[in-house]
Write a protein that holds these residues in place. Structure first.
Motif, PDB file in Angstrom:
ATOM      1  N   GLU A  51     -12.654 -18.111 -13.290  1.00 61.70           N
ATOM      2  CA  GLU A  51     -13.740 -18.781 -14.007  1.00 61.70           C
ATOM      3  C   GLU A  51     -14.108 -20.091 -13.295  1.00 61.70           C
ATOM      4  O   GLU A  51     -15.289 -20.393 -13.100  1.00 61.70           O
ATOM      5  N   TYR A  92     -18.468 -19.349 -13.927  1.00 65.34           N
ATOM      6  CA  TYR A  92     -18.846 -18.569 -15.101  1.00 65.34           C
ATOM      7  C   TYR A  92     -17.726 -18.637 -16.140  1.00 65.34           C
ATOM      8  O   TYR A  92     -16.559 -18.827 -15.795  1.00 65.34           O
ATOM      9  N   SER A  93     -18.077 -18.396 -17.387  1.00 65.12           N
ATOM     10  CA  SER A  93     -17.049 -18.227 -18.419  1.00 65.12           C
ATOM     11  C   SER A  93     -16.507 -16.799 -18.330  1.00 65.12           C
ATOM     12  O   SER A  93     -17.136 -15.921 -17.702  1.00 65.12           O
ATOM     13  N   GLU A 142     -19.051 -14.390 -19.623  1.00 64.66           N
ATOM     14  CA  GLU A 142     -20.137 -14.093 -18.680  1.00 64.66           C
ATOM     15  C   GLU A 142     -19.669 -13.157 -17.573  1.00 64.66           C
ATOM     16  O   GLU A 142     -20.369 -12.204 -17.213  1.00 64.66           O
ATOM     17  N   LEU A 143     -18.491 -13.416 -17.041  1.00 62.94           N
ATOM     18  CA  LEU A 143     -17.982 -12.590 -15.952  1.00 62.94           C
ATOM     19  C   LEU A 143     -17.767 -11.146 -16.382  1.00 62.94           C
ATOM     20  O   LEU A 143     -18.027 -10.220 -15.615  1.00 62.94           O
ATOM     21  N   LYS A 185     -22.024 -19.136  -9.899  1.00 71.00           N
ATOM     22  CA  LYS A 185     -23.123 -19.082 -10.855  1.00 71.00           C
ATOM     23  C   LYS A 185     -24.292 -19.956 -10.406  1.00 71.00           C
ATOM     24  O   LYS A 185     -25.455 -19.601 -10.600  1.00 71.00           O
TER      25      LYS A 185
END
Length: 175
Positions: free
Chosen positions: A30, A35-36, A39-40, A80
């Motif tokens: 992360e 990204y969180s 999200e990933l 990201k």
């Protein structure tokens, strides 16, 4: 040891299904990718590589899925924010709850890439200094036949023989 723990923390772990969908990541992944976890886990592996690295990443993933593991891949990943990070990727296939899962371990090699670039620049500067100097610079083994291990290219100006000739045989200098 604390350095081993620190090294493990630097490794970004991503798990993907056999189609390449990201299904789990560690906190280090992360942080690297920006990204969180949520999200990933909505992304496909192909979305994490820039166009110039995508084909090699797909081939590597296919190798892992088919053969249980793949050789270390030097690649780029996309953060990201759109920036790229150089990584080494080691991957293997494992079974989790009856499903085949691909595990990718990414290691950020940004620092190594900076050092490699600095080394290239230093070599180029050294080569310039050596070629501009009228002196011949050389090194040789300190034992045995004392063969040359390096000799500056300007040896050709002095002797008519190339540095490659001096390095080709330990006895060239003596002969």
């Amino acid at each position: 040891s604390s350095s081993a723990a620190s090294d493990v923390y630097k490794r970004q772990i991503l798990l993907g299904d056999s189609q390449g969908n990201v299904i789990e990541v560690n906190q280090s992944a992360e942080m690297l990718l920006g990204y969180s976890r949520e999200e990933l886990t909505q992304l496909h592996m192909s979305q994490l590589h820039p166009p110039e690295a995508l084909e090699a990443a797909k081939k590597h993933f296919k190798t892992v899925v088919q053969h249980n593991l793949g050789p270390t891949l030097e690649s780029l990943v996309l953060r990201k924010d759109g920036s790229q990070v150089p990584v080494d990727i080691t991957a293997s296939r494992l079974e989790l709850n009856g499903e085949q899962i691909a595990q990718g371990i990414f290691r950020d090699v940004s620092d190594r890439k900076i050092i490699e670039q600095e080394n290239i620049q230093l070599r180029e500067r050294l080569q310039f200094v050596l070629s501009a100097s009228p002196a011949v610079i050389f090194t040789c083994r300190t034992e045995g036949d004392f063969g040359a291990t390096f000799i500056s290219d300007n040896i050709a100006n002095m002797t008519g023989y190339s540095s490659a000739e001096f390095l080709s045989e330990s006895s060239f200098w003596v002969d």
